[in-house]
Design a protein around this motif. Structure first.
Motif, PDB file in Angstrom:
ATOM      1  N   ARG A  34      -1.705 -22.840 -13.184  1.00 40.97           N
ATOM      2  CA  ARG A  34      -1.019 -21.594 -12.788  1.00 40.97           C
ATOM      3  C   ARG A  34      -0.434 -20.859 -13.772  1.00 40.97           C
ATOM      4  O   ARG A  34       0.766 -21.251 -14.439  1.00 40.97           O
ATOM      5  CB  ARG A  34       0.086 -22.114 -11.690  1.00 40.97           C
ATOM      6  N   ARG A  35      -0.968 -19.902 -14.195  1.00 41.31           N
ATOM      7  CA  ARG A  35      -0.653 -18.952 -15.348  1.00 41.31           C
ATOM      8  C   ARG A  35       0.549 -18.064 -15.058  1.00 41.31           C
ATOM      9  O   ARG A  35       1.359 -17.469 -15.818  1.00 41.31           O
ATOM     10  CB  ARG A  35      -1.765 -18.149 -15.953  1.00 41.31           C
ATOM     11  N   ALA A  36       0.800 -17.842 -13.708  1.00 41.04           N
ATOM     12  CA  ALA A  36       1.976 -17.048 -13.540  1.00 41.04           C
ATOM     13  C   ALA A  36       2.754 -17.618 -12.317  1.00 41.04           C
ATOM     14  O   ALA A  36       2.221 -18.531 -11.421  1.00 41.04           O
ATOM     15  CB  ALA A  36       1.285 -15.491 -12.864  1.00 41.04           C
ATOM     16  N   PRO A  37       4.100 -17.303 -12.299  1.00 37.42           N
ATOM     17  CA  PRO A  37       4.758 -18.315 -11.280  1.00 37.42           C
ATOM     18  C   PRO A  37       4.725 -17.666  -9.758  1.00 37.42           C
ATOM     19  O   PRO A  37       4.873 -18.618  -8.878  1.00 37.42           O
ATOM     20  CB  PRO A  37       6.303 -17.980 -11.829  1.00 37.42           C
ATOM     21  N   GLY A  38       4.295 -16.402  -9.492  1.00 35.27           N
ATOM     22  CA  GLY A  38       4.180 -15.936  -8.196  1.00 35.27           C
ATOM     23  C   GLY A  38       2.887 -16.319  -7.512  1.00 35.27           C
ATOM     24  O   GLY A  38       2.151 -17.321  -8.048  1.00 35.27           O
ATOM     25  N   LEU A  39       2.945 -15.958  -6.208  1.00 30.43           N
ATOM     26  CA  LEU A  39       1.704 -16.222  -5.502  1.00 30.43           C
ATOM     27  C   LEU A  39       0.391 -15.648  -5.846  1.00 30.43           C
ATOM     28  O   LEU A  39       0.500 -14.516  -6.422  1.00 30.43           O
ATOM     29  CB  LEU A  39       1.993 -15.833  -3.910  1.00 30.43           C
ATOM     30  N   ARG A  40      -0.573 -16.417  -5.724  1.00 26.78           N
ATOM     31  CA  ARG A  40      -1.974 -15.726  -6.036  1.00 26.78           C
ATOM     32  C   ARG A  40      -2.272 -14.897  -4.918  1.00 26.78           C
ATOM     33  O   ARG A  40      -1.798 -14.910  -3.732  1.00 26.78           O
ATOM     34  CB  ARG A  40      -3.150 -16.802  -6.253  1.00 26.78           C
ATOM     35  N   ARG A  41      -3.280 -13.729  -5.207  1.00 23.13           N
ATOM     36  CA  ARG A  41      -3.754 -12.760  -4.083  1.00 23.13           C
ATOM     37  C   ARG A  41      -4.331 -13.884  -2.837  1.00 23.13           C
ATOM     38  O   ARG A  41      -4.035 -13.319  -1.703  1.00 23.13           O
ATOM     39  CB  ARG A  41      -4.790 -11.933  -4.681  1.00 23.13           C
ATOM     40  N   GLU A  42      -5.040 -14.595  -3.278  1.00 22.05           N
ATOM     41  CA  GLU A  42      -5.832 -15.535  -1.978  1.00 22.05           C
ATOM     42  C   GLU A  42      -4.925 -16.298  -1.211  1.00 22.05           C
ATOM     43  O   GLU A  42      -5.161 -16.382  -0.082  1.00 22.05           O
ATOM     44  CB  GLU A  42      -7.094 -16.441  -2.791  1.00 22.05           C
ATOM     45  N   GLU A  43      -3.828 -16.719  -2.155  1.00 24.28           N
ATOM     46  CA  GLU A  43      -2.627 -17.477  -1.271  1.00 24.28           C
ATOM     47  C   GLU A  43      -2.150 -16.565  -0.202  1.00 24.28           C
ATOM     48  O   GLU A  43      -1.729 -17.076   1.019  1.00 24.28           O
ATOM     49  CB  GLU A  43      -1.717 -18.034  -2.365  1.00 24.28           C
ATOM     50  N   LEU A  44      -1.567 -15.291  -0.630  1.00 21.35           N
ATOM     51  CA  LEU A  44      -0.913 -14.448   0.386  1.00 21.35           C
ATOM     52  C   LEU A  44      -1.917 -13.903   1.364  1.00 21.35           C
ATOM     53  O   LEU A  44      -1.533 -14.056   2.643  1.00 21.35           O
ATOM     54  CB  LEU A  44      -0.256 -13.474  -0.435  1.00 21.35           C
ATOM     55  N   ALA A  45      -3.129 -13.901   0.966  1.00 23.31           N
ATOM     56  CA  ALA A  45      -4.203 -13.363   1.965  1.00 23.31           C
ATOM     57  C   ALA A  45      -4.376 -14.562   3.224  1.00 23.31           C
ATOM     58  O   ALA A  45      -4.292 -14.159   4.378  1.00 23.31           O
ATOM     59  CB  ALA A  45      -5.437 -13.102   1.342  1.00 23.31           C
ATOM     60  N   GLY A  49      -3.338 -14.090   7.025  1.00 26.01           N
ATOM     61  CA  GLY A  49      -4.312 -13.979   7.968  1.00 26.01           C
ATOM     62  C   GLY A  49      -5.341 -12.930   7.744  1.00 26.01           C
ATOM     63  O   GLY A  49      -5.900 -12.153   8.672  1.00 26.01           O
ATOM     64  N   VAL A  50      -5.285 -12.145   6.557  1.00 22.95           N
ATOM     65  CA  VAL A  50      -6.350 -11.398   6.136  1.00 22.95           C
ATOM     66  C   VAL A  50      -7.387 -11.945   5.040  1.00 22.95           C
ATOM     67  O   VAL A  50      -7.119 -13.011   4.214  1.00 22.95           O
ATOM     68  CB  VAL A  50      -5.710 -10.155   5.503  1.00 22.95           C
ATOM     69  N   SER A  51      -8.550 -11.191   4.894  1.00 19.98           N
ATOM     70  CA  SER A  51      -9.699 -11.587   3.948  1.00 19.98           C
ATOM     71  C   SER A  51      -8.993 -11.253   2.411  1.00 19.98           C
ATOM     72  O   SER A  51      -8.175 -10.295   2.143  1.00 19.98           O
ATOM     73  CB  SER A  51     -10.677 -10.963   4.084  1.00 19.98           C
ATOM     74  N   VAL A  52      -9.290 -12.107   1.507  1.00 19.89           N
ATOM     75  CA  VAL A  52      -8.985 -11.979   0.152  1.00 19.89           C
ATOM     76  C   VAL A  52      -9.488 -10.647  -0.413  1.00 19.89           C
ATOM     77  O   VAL A  52      -8.762  -9.885  -0.974  1.00 19.89           O
ATOM     78  CB  VAL A  52      -9.515 -13.058  -0.626  1.00 19.89           C
ATOM     79  N   THR A  53     -10.800 -10.384  -0.238  1.00 18.53           N
ATOM     80  CA  THR A  53     -11.203  -8.940  -0.514  1.00 18.53           C
ATOM     81  C   THR A  53     -10.588  -7.798   0.059  1.00 18.53           C
ATOM     82  O   THR A  53     -10.179  -6.667  -0.644  1.00 18.53           O
ATOM     83  CB  THR A  53     -12.773  -8.886  -0.060  1.00 18.53           C
ATOM     84  N   TRP A  54     -10.233  -7.812   1.045  1.00 19.26           N
ATOM     85  CA  TRP A  54      -9.609  -6.725   1.908  1.00 19.26           C
ATOM     86  C   TRP A  54      -8.223  -6.657   1.073  1.00 19.26           C
ATOM     87  O   TRP A  54      -7.572  -5.476   0.833  1.00 19.26           O
ATOM     88  CB  TRP A  54      -9.062  -6.790   3.465  1.00 19.26           C
ATOM     89  N   TYR A  55      -7.324  -7.737   0.773  1.00 20.46           N
ATOM     90  CA  TYR A  55      -6.109  -7.672   0.509  1.00 20.46           C
ATOM     91  C   TYR A  55      -6.039  -7.326  -1.123  1.00 20.46           C
ATOM     92  O   TYR A  55      -5.438  -6.501  -1.542  1.00 20.46           O
ATOM     93  CB  TYR A  55      -5.235  -9.002   0.225  1.00 20.46           C
ATOM     94  N   THR A  56      -7.201  -7.600  -1.829  1.00 22.64           N
ATOM     95  CA  THR A  56      -7.315  -7.086  -3.343  1.00 22.64           C
ATOM     96  C   THR A  56      -7.665  -5.670  -3.225  1.00 22.64           C
ATOM     97  O   THR A  56      -6.822  -5.042  -4.045  1.00 22.64           O
ATOM     98  CB  THR A  56      -8.626  -7.891  -3.904  1.00 22.64           C
ATOM     99  N   TRP A  57      -8.318  -5.099  -2.446  1.00 18.17           N
ATOM    100  CA  TRP A  57      -8.557  -3.677  -2.199  1.00 18.17           C
ATOM    101  C   TRP A  57      -7.014  -3.162  -1.997  1.00 18.17           C
ATOM    102  O   TRP A  57      -7.124  -1.799  -2.639  1.00 18.17           O
ATOM    103  CB  TRP A  57      -9.316  -3.132  -1.146  1.00 18.17           C
ATOM    104  N   LEU A  58      -6.220  -3.383  -1.249  1.00 19.19           N
ATOM    105  CA  LEU A  58      -4.968  -2.982  -0.881  1.00 19.19           C
ATOM    106  C   LEU A  58      -4.052  -2.964  -2.328  1.00 19.19           C
ATOM    107  O   LEU A  58      -3.484  -1.891  -2.574  1.00 19.19           O
ATOM    108  CB  LEU A  58      -4.149  -3.985   0.171  1.00 19.19           C
ATOM    109  N   GLU A  59      -3.948  -4.068  -3.121  1.00 18.71           N
ATOM    110  CA  GLU A  59      -3.304  -3.973  -4.370  1.00 18.71           C
ATOM    111  C   GLU A  59      -4.131  -3.235  -5.440  1.00 18.71           C
ATOM    112  O   GLU A  59      -3.442  -2.801  -6.344  1.00 18.71           O
ATOM    113  CB  GLU A  59      -3.239  -5.417  -4.858  1.00 18.71           C
ATOM    114  N   GLN A  60      -5.245  -2.828  -5.255  1.00 21.34           N
ATOM    115  CA  GLN A  60      -5.966  -1.876  -5.889  1.00 21.34           C
ATOM    116  C   GLN A  60      -6.065  -0.473  -5.538  1.00 21.34           C
ATOM    117  O   GLN A  60      -6.396   0.400  -6.213  1.00 21.34           O
ATOM    118  CB  GLN A  60      -7.431  -2.319  -6.108  1.00 21.34           C
TER     119      GLN A  60
END
Length: 271
Positions: A34-45, A49-60
């Protein structure tokens, strides 16, 4: 969803909240490399209860639709404070969720008691009575004598014959009150309590059903109400909304005598 700058602010805020959480804080194993201490996008997604792709778009900061349910889920999984949760909804251009009330029932009761001999009361977000003083109970009847589900201002006005007889020009006052209610609770239309109240009032009052279908809305603007009280006679009050408390939807009202005759009768109202 909003302007590009607002979407970017939302994306940056979500990323900053995600970066401050550790996997252990949300019950996840840290895992290797784990290169960063925080949660990964896929973990939070996954947690939200949302898709990783959708959440990635949200952070983009892409222009995508974000529902209130998803915002609430993200706020919960990100362990947001009440202020942070309000900020999240604001960035998403959604009506902010109600804040939890911080004023105790004892404090509210003490406040309305201090306003005697003027009738005063507190309503919650659904217009249920939260607190009232002796003068208010003497004016309209003690809400404590009603079942808990019927301690509601709209229910009293439309479903209790005693209140209908008490209000001079009941049709005009009742219809105006309903229009104020509709404007006040518009963003809670899907709330089970609000929907249940409308359903039962439609069954209890033909006038409610007719006027509700008209979709009238009105602001609260210091209304005057006139009562024909069985003991005190005609009483005229100017209603003043003193504050909205705790941002919880609670509203404090006091009734000021509209004429000298009403002022002279206040003391005898609770005698």
């Amino acid at each position: 969803m909003g302007s590009a700058s607002r979407r970017r602010a939302l994306a940056d805020f979500l990323r900053s909240r995600r970066d401050r959480l550790t996997p252990a804080e949300v019950g996840l194993p840290a895992g290797p490399r784990r290169r960063a201490p925080g949660l990964r996008r896929e973990e939070l997604a996954q947690l939200a209860g949302v898709s990783v792709t959708w959440y990635t778009w949200l952070e983009q900061a892409r222009d995508i639709t974000v529902s209130r349910q998803v915002l609430a889920s993200l706020a919960r999984e990100l362990r947001l404070s009440e202020t942070e949760r309000q900020h999240l909804f604001s960035l998403a251009e959604e009506p902010p969720p109600d804040r939890e009330a911080t004023s105790s029932p004892q404090a509210l009761q003490g406040m309305v008691d201090a306003l005697d001999p003027n009738p005063a009361y507190v309503l919650d977000a659904h217009w249920d009575f939260v607190a009232w003083n002796r003068a208010e109970a003497a004016l309209i009847g003690d809400p404590a004598l009603l079942p808990a589900g019927e301690r509601n201002l709209l229910w009293l006005v439309f479903a209790v014959p005693r209140i209908r007889a008490l209000l001079v020009d009941w049709p005009g006052q009742a219809r105006n009150l309903l229009a104020q209610y509709r404007a006040d609770v518009a963003h809670r239309a899907e709330d089970p309590r609000a929907a249940g109240l409308v359903r039962t009032l439609r069954e209890a009052s033909p006038e409610f059903g007719e006027w509700w279908a008209a979709h009238d809305v009105a602001p609260f603007a210091g209304n005057r109400r006139v009562f024909d009280h069985p003991r005190a006679g005609v009483l005229a009050f100017d209603y003043v909304k003193l504050s909205t408390m705790d941002e919880s939807g609670r509203k404090l009202f006091t009734c000021l005598p509209a004429d000298s005759g009403t002022a002279a009768k206040l003391a005898s109202l609770t005698a």
